[in-house]
Design a protein around this motif. Structure first.
Motif, PDB file in Angstrom:
ATOM      1  N   ARG A  20       0.826  -1.214   0.000  1.00 11.75           N
ATOM      2  CA  ARG A  20       0.000   0.000   0.000  1.00 11.75           C
ATOM      3  C   ARG A  20       0.859   1.263   0.000  1.00 11.75           C
ATOM      4  N   ASN A  28       1.017   4.081  -2.911  1.00 11.55           N
ATOM      5  CA  ASN A  28       0.692   5.464  -2.565  1.00 11.55           C
ATOM      6  C   ASN A  28       1.835   6.413  -2.917  1.00 11.55           C
ATOM      7  N   GLU A  47      -8.163  -1.824  -5.244  1.00 15.32           N
ATOM      8  CA  GLU A  47      -8.710  -0.474  -5.101  1.00 15.32           C
ATOM      9  C   GLU A  47      -7.645   0.504  -4.614  1.00 15.32           C
ATOM     10  N   ASP A  48      -6.607  -0.038  -3.962  1.00 12.64           N
ATOM     11  CA  ASP A  48      -5.498   0.798  -3.485  1.00 12.64           C
ATOM     12  C   ASP A  48      -4.367   0.909  -4.504  1.00 12.64           C
TER      13      ASP A  48
END
Length: 278
Positions: A23, A27, A51-52
């Motif tokens: 994640r 990000n 979705e991340d």
């Protein structure tokens, strides 16, 4: 309905570390990153990761140049690492430190000329990686019978285990190895998270009438956990709350809930709430 959730249920630290690293990498990079195979054996969690911005790659060789590929917690063989490093992509290593430690043990003992016996599931990613570190000295075993069937010319032996194997099976294998190879080196490499998870079941069995084991059918450690649980109490194995049936809990007062190392907390919580409603 009374519910007791095992303290050890759900993500082990190695899986949690890999998920957090995936994640964070997605990000920070502000774009989709890829994993070398399924990051964890849980479809619900993989959907959330998509979705991340984290997606599974079936073939890293087809990724666009400059892509980021994350090595999952199970680890990979030196040969696969070399292949991935030859591609025009960025690599992020999320190998579980416990697995990395076993890899180095296999390498060190293979370099000493020892035959490295690996207790594990032959098709599991972790075991495939360990075989790579053991080079041509590695052999996968799954039962005491496999030990008895080893070629007569084998002498110097070292035993290691897939990190999520059954403690009872490792005990049986150890006995078989020492019976045939009294000078063998025995390295119990089952991780603490797995030992705690399996050991806690015995304590919970004295407090509960029934077990619910939560996890994917694709998760080897969940299936082993279910086998151990079923040997102690009547057990239901589910992937999600939707699979629970009220009829399975008639005349049951207290239910113990545990889960495999790839099962996210939110699935465990949903299962607990569903069982409470019965």
């Amino acid at each position: 309905m009374n519910i007791i959730i095992a303290k050890s249920a759900g993500f082990c630290w190695g899986v949690r570390r890999a998920v957090e690293k995936a994640r964070k990498t997605a990000n920070d990079s502000k774009c989709t990153i890829f994993t070398d195979g399924s990051l964890i054996h849980n479809a619900h969690m993989m959907k959330m990761l998509e979705e991340d911005g984290v997606r599974q790659s079936a073939d890293p060789a087809t990724l666009p140049p400059g892509s980021t590929l994350l090595i999952r917690a199970h680890g990979i063989s030196p040969e696969r690492l070399a292949m991935l490093q030859s591609l025009p992509i960025n690599l992020v290593d999320a190998t579980c430190p416990d697995v990395a430690r076993i890899q180095q043990m296999a390498l060190e003992h293979a370099d000493k000329g020892e035959t490295v016996l690996i207790l594990g599931d032959p098709d599991h990613a972790e075991v495939i990686g360990l075989l790579g570190f053991a080079k041509d000295r590695g052999r996968v075993i799954t039962s005491p019978h496999d030990v008895e069937a080893l070629p007569a010319e084998i002498s110097n032996v070292c035993l290691v285990s897939q990190s999520t194997q059954s403690m009872e099976l490792f005990r049986q294998i150890t006995q078989a190895v020492l019976k045939r190879f009294p000078e063998a080196t025995i390295l119990n490499t089952i991780c603490n998270a797995t030992r705690n998870r399996q050991g806690e079941l015995e304590k919970l069995a004295t407090l509960c009438d029934k077990f619910v084991v939560v996890g994917s059918s694709a998760s080897a450690n969940t299936q082993r956990l279910a086998q151990i649980a079923a040997g102690l109490l009547d057990t239901v194995v589910v992937d999600s709350a939707a699979e629970l049936k009220e009829s399975d809990f008639e005349n049951v007062e207290t239910v113990g809930i545990t889960a495999g190392a790839s099962t996210p907390d939110f699935i465990i919580e949903q299962v607990a709430e569903r069982v409470k409603s019965f």
